[in-house]
Design an enzyme around this catalytic site. Structure first.
Site, PDB file in Angstrom:
ATOM      1  N   ILE A 116       0.841  -1.210   0.000  1.00 22.97           N
ATOM      2  CA  ILE A 116       0.000   0.000   0.000  1.00 22.97           C
ATOM      3  C   ILE A 116       0.870   1.252   0.000  1.00 22.97           C
ATOM      4  CG2 ILE A 116      -1.921  -1.211   1.074  1.00 22.97           C
ATOM      5  CD1 ILE A 116      -1.244   0.165   3.721  1.00 22.97           C
ATOM      6  N   GLY A 117       2.125   1.058  -0.425  1.00 23.70           N
ATOM      7  CA  GLY A 117       3.056   2.181  -0.465  1.00 23.70           C
ATOM      8  C   GLY A 117       4.180   2.023   0.539  1.00 23.70           C
TER       9      GLY A 117
ATOM     10  N   GLY B 250       2.161  -7.067   8.738  1.00 20.41           N
ATOM     11  CA  GLY B 250       2.300  -7.671   7.421  1.00 20.41           C
ATOM     12  C   GLY B 250       3.682  -8.233   7.163  1.00 20.41           C
TER      13      GLY B 250
ATOM     14  N   ILE C  46      15.716  -3.611  11.349  1.00 21.49           N
ATOM     15  CA  ILE C  46      15.123  -2.818  10.271  1.00 21.49           C
ATOM     16  C   ILE C  46      15.490  -3.488   8.952  1.00 21.49           C
ATOM     17  CG2 ILE C  46      15.167  -0.574   9.117  1.00 21.49           C
ATOM     18  CD1 ILE C  46      13.642  -0.694  11.857  1.00 21.49           C
ATOM     19  N   LEU C  47      14.480  -3.842   8.140  1.00 24.31           N
ATOM     20  CA  LEU C  47      14.712  -4.710   6.981  1.00 24.31           C
ATOM     21  C   LEU C  47      15.042  -3.943   5.704  1.00 24.31           C
ATOM     22  CD1 LEU C  47      11.898  -7.338   7.658  1.00 24.31           C
ATOM     23  CD2 LEU C  47      14.263  -7.311   8.467  1.00 24.31           C
TER      24      LEU C  47
ATOM     25  N   THR D  37      12.738   2.353   3.105  1.00 22.10           N
ATOM     26  CA  THR D  37      11.284   2.300   3.260  1.00 22.10           C
ATOM     27  C   THR D  37      10.895   2.418   4.736  1.00 22.10           C
ATOM     28  OG1 THR D  37      11.412  -0.111   3.184  1.00 22.10           O
ATOM     29  CG2 THR D  37      10.846   1.007   1.140  1.00 22.10           C
TER      30      THR D  37
ATOM     31  N   LYS E  41      10.278  -5.916  14.102  1.00 18.08           N
ATOM     32  CA  LYS E  41       8.935  -5.624  14.600  1.00 18.08           C
ATOM     33  C   LYS E  41       8.264  -4.720  13.576  1.00 18.08           C
ATOM     34  CE  LYS E  41      10.487  -5.763  19.424  1.00 18.08           C
ATOM     35  NZ  LYS E  41      10.770  -4.989  20.640  1.00 18.08           N
ATOM     36  N   GLY E  42       6.946  -4.694  13.556  1.00 19.10           N
ATOM     37  CA  GLY E  42       6.243  -3.845  12.598  1.00 19.10           C
ATOM     38  C   GLY E  42       6.541  -2.378  12.842  1.00 19.10           C
TER      39      GLY E  42
ATOM     40  N   GLU F 198       2.888   1.699  12.273  1.00 16.61           N
ATOM     41  CA  GLU F 198       2.042   2.512  13.135  1.00 16.61           C
ATOM     42  C   GLU F 198       2.767   3.194  14.283  1.00 16.61           C
ATOM     43  OE1 GLU F 198      -2.185   0.373  12.938  1.00 16.61           O
ATOM     44  OE2 GLU F 198      -0.526  -0.929  12.447  1.00 16.61           O
TER      45      GLU F 198
HETATM   46 MO1  MOS Z   1      -3.639  -0.306  10.190  1.00 17.05          MO
HETATM   47  S1  MOS Z   1      -5.059   0.894  11.120  1.00 17.05           S
HETATM   48  O1  MOS Z   1      -3.743  -1.658  11.240  1.00 17.05           O
HETATM   49  O2  MOS Z   1      -4.169  -0.750   8.643  1.00 17.05           O
END
Ligand code: MOS
Length: 702
Positions: free
Chosen positions: A461-462, A504, A585-586, A590, A657-658, A661
């Site tokens: 998604i970018g 993801g 950090i992968l 990005t 880790k993600g 957010e």
């Molecule tokens: Mo994010 S709000 O978990 O797409």
């Protein structure tokens, strides 16, 4: 950084599709061509609640180019797909202003738009109840809150702790309705070929769209293909199917022709999902050295009358700091509003704003340095579950940030630094976001000549998923990234989770690693590579289920400098620094963009974004980008991102880790902290627009 270099995780490789995107070659959902395509345009209700009495469709159907008008009277019946917001055109009931009451189908987009505007609808108007408050009579305790967390949790005796505390704070913090505004509005192209359905959707996860369409339309999932090859952002608003995809499929079914739909920017505000307004009553008690003895976070949010969505606003307060006495609650009111939904860090963004603002208030009343106050309250284990953290480097983020920002030279006194017509101050806040992983499939095929085809149902998604998946595969196979081609965002690939919850990369990447390692060992053991290639396919449920029961979170610390214009009350931030601890950090390029984007969205939340509820109209009045201000280039000055080297062996095999957010979490609290340091005025209702400060500032000329 060349993609022909030996594969290394972490290298700042540019996005593989970057050139296609900037040259316009990359196609987004609405841009695909289809013969005999019809253009759909939704008609939205102009009342808040009531019944549709009559739709004057005859006038519209007589217009040249109009092929059909779908309404609740002629639309196909849908099965419940677990989201009432998707049950479009199923009854004469109107539940909020802006709900879809009809869908016009025409041979050109202009005709569709004109015809939709020409459709007169007679309503029975039943009034409205749209204003959230902490005293709203309809407040109730939902069974659970978003992501399955407990509604209430309680430990010890909060009130008793207050009676004996050295320092206390007891304040209410609010955030307004906030609206997802990805660059690409929601859009779908749907076409049936007999029983086979082919969908291009602007979505964060094709498996979930495919499943919902199959359920709601009673289709065999094997006959439903959903693709989202390029997506211009989502922030959570495309994390689950939205009405656009249901409407497009419905129209394609009825007309037998391919159908395209795209929301306008204005439609996004009612039909995409937004962040509920939040009210947080936070009480903190501490002993003389600043150690918390009680944390209480009671939250109030809204949902709609057609679907429950309970944002987990108090959930992060269960994990950030320890205290022997704790109370976290969620209360929800079902109002006559569109259903709120995910928006970047649902729960954490408004919840940590409230908790960290309260920590800043505690620092002020106690006179303890706000960095040291947080460090003094660092827990040994997760306060909620009692389990160990897989890794927790909040203190490291705070210390590194303080060093880079020059925190030691800070004069803690409030409202005393002037630079011309500006008051100047600095502030700090912490952030955290859960590091989640879910099961995913992946397949990889070795081709003769040393090329590899990776298939993983990730969605880009970018954020750079395509590039990072290729890096992960290249790393696991021991080949250059240029040897890998990536297929993603297609429901015919092995099932994969949505690009959401900052999970993801860990989820898809684990499956990619597993597939590539298996392929590599089978090839090493002598497996032949025939002309059509040699393929392995894997799935990771057993691996994910076997993860140790640890508390996994990414952490961050924000440091900002605020300048407040004495004449206008306008706040600007010449300096913002975010320091993050998010595992390995992968892709440095990005990843940096993800952190910057999160911080920018945090700045925007702190200073600009606010849905202005018109309580008479019963709708958010500023539903476009002319009147709902999202931070633009001129609002963003010197933004700096750093991360700590973190070795955490309790994550997915790539060790990251993600990061999608964590950047937004805590930013707004740091801004409010800096504004108070500058002015002496603490704002507890976001956003900190000029009217929050003007009238409370000292005269410019003394
Ligand atoms: Mo994010 S709000 O978990 O797409």
């Amino acid at each position: 950084m060349s993609i022909d270099a030996p594969a290394v995780l972490g290298e700042p490789i540019p996005r593989l599709e970057g050139r296609q995107k900037v040259t316009g070659e990359a196609l987004y959902a609405y841009e695909y061509r289809a013969d005999e395509v019809l253009y759909a345009w939704p008609v939205q209700s102009t009342i808040v609640t009531g019944r549709i009495l009559r739709l004057h469709t005859d006038v519209v159907l007589a217009m040249t180019g109009v092929v059909e008008v779908l309404t609740h009277l002629n639309a196909p019946k849908l099965a419940d797909g677990d989201d009432g917001e998707l049950l479009v055109l199923q009854s004469d009931r109107v539940a909020y202003r802006g709900q879809v009451v009809a869908l016009v189908l025409a041979t050109s987009i202009d005709t569709a738009r004109e015809a939709a505007a020409a459709l007169d609808v007679d309503y029975q108007n039943d009034g409205l109840d749209v204003e959230l408050s902490a005293e709203h009579p309809k407040l109730y305790a939902p069974e659970e809150v978003n992501a399955g967390f407990a509604t209430d949790s309680e430990q010890g005796y909060v009130d008793a702790a207050f009676a004996t505390a050295a320092f206390t704070t007891d304040e209410v913090y609010t955030t307004p309705a906030l609206f997802n505004n990805p660059m690409e509005p929601h859009a779908t192209l749907a076409a049936f070929d007999g029983e086979r359905l082919d969908v291009r959707d602007s979505s964060q996860g094709t498996s979930s769209v495919q499943q919902t369409l199959s359920t709601m339309f009673g289709l065999d999932p094997a006959n439903v293909r959903v693709r989202s090859e390029h997506v211009g952002g989502g922030f959570g608003s495309k994390g689950s199917p939205r009405p656009n995809v249901i409407l497009a499929v419905m129209a394609a079914r009825v007309t037998g022709r391919p159908v395209k739909i795209a929301y306008t920017r204005q439609m996004m505000f009612a039909l995409a999902g937004y962040r509920t307004p939040t009210i947080s009553h936070v009480r903190l008690a501490a002993n003389a050295d600043g150690r918390l003895t009680a944390i209480s976070h009671q939250s109030y949010t809204q949902t709609s009358t057609i679907q429950e969505f309970a944002e987990q606003v108090a959930e992060p307060s269960r994990h950030l700091y320890a205290a022997p006495n704790r109370l976290m609650t969620h209360r929800l009111a079902a109002l006559d509003v569109p259903t709120p939904r995910w928006m970047r860090a649902p729960g954490e963004a408004p919840g940590v704003y409230a908790l960290e603002s309260a920590m800043d208030d505690l620092a002020t009343v106690s006179g303890i340095d706000p960095v040291e106050l947080r460090i003094a309250n660092e827990p040994d284990v997760d306060p909620e579950s009692g389990t160990a953290f897989s890794s927790r480097n909040l203190v490291g983020c705070l210390r590194r940030g303080a060093e880079l920002f020059g925190w030691a030279e800070r004069d803690p006194r409030l409202g005393i630094r002037r630079d011309g017509r500006f008051l100047v101050g600095t502030g700090v806040a912490a952030g955290m976001y859960p590091a989640m992983t879910s099961a995913s499939g992946a397949r990889v095929r070795a081709l003769p000549g040393g090329r590899y085809e990776l298939g993983v149902n990730a969605t880009d998604i970018g954020q750079g998923a395509r590039t990072v998946m290729a890096q992960i595969a290249a790393d696991a196979l021991g080949v250059p990234v240029s040897a890998i081609s990536v297929d993603l965002a297609d429901s015919t690939l092995p099932k994969g989770p949505v690009a959401g919850g900052s999970s993801g990369t860990a989820s898809w990447g684990w499956a990619v690693t597993k597939a590539c390692e298996r392929l590599r060992s089978e090839l090493a053991a002598g497996a032949p590579v025939p002309p059509e290639g040699y393929e392995v396919e894997v799935e990771t449920s057993v691996d994910v289920d076997a993860m140790a029961p640890l508390a996994r979170f990414a952490f961050g610390a924000h440091f900002v400098e605020a300048r407040v214009d004495l004449d206008s009350g306008e706040v600007t931030m010449p300096r913002m620094l975010g320091v993050f601890a998010a595992g390995r950090i992968l892709n440095a390029r990005t990843a940096r963009s993800q952190f910057l984007g999160g911080m920018t969205m945090g700045l925007s939340m702190a200073l600009h974004e606010r849905g202005e509820l018109d309580a008479v109209l019963g709708d958010y009045a500023n539903h476009d980008l002319a009147t709902y201000h999202v931070a633009a280039n001129a609002d963003v000055r010197d933004l700096r991102v750093e991360w700590l080297e973190e070795e955490d062996r309790q994550l997915a095999p790539m060790g990251g880790k993600g990061i999608g957010e964590i950047g937004i979490v805590g930013t707004a609290a740091a801004v409010a902290s800096a504004v108070r340091h500058a002015t002496g005025v603490k704002v507890r209702d976001l956003p900190i627009q000029p009217d929050r400060l003007i009238g409370q500032l000292p005269p410019r000329f003394l």
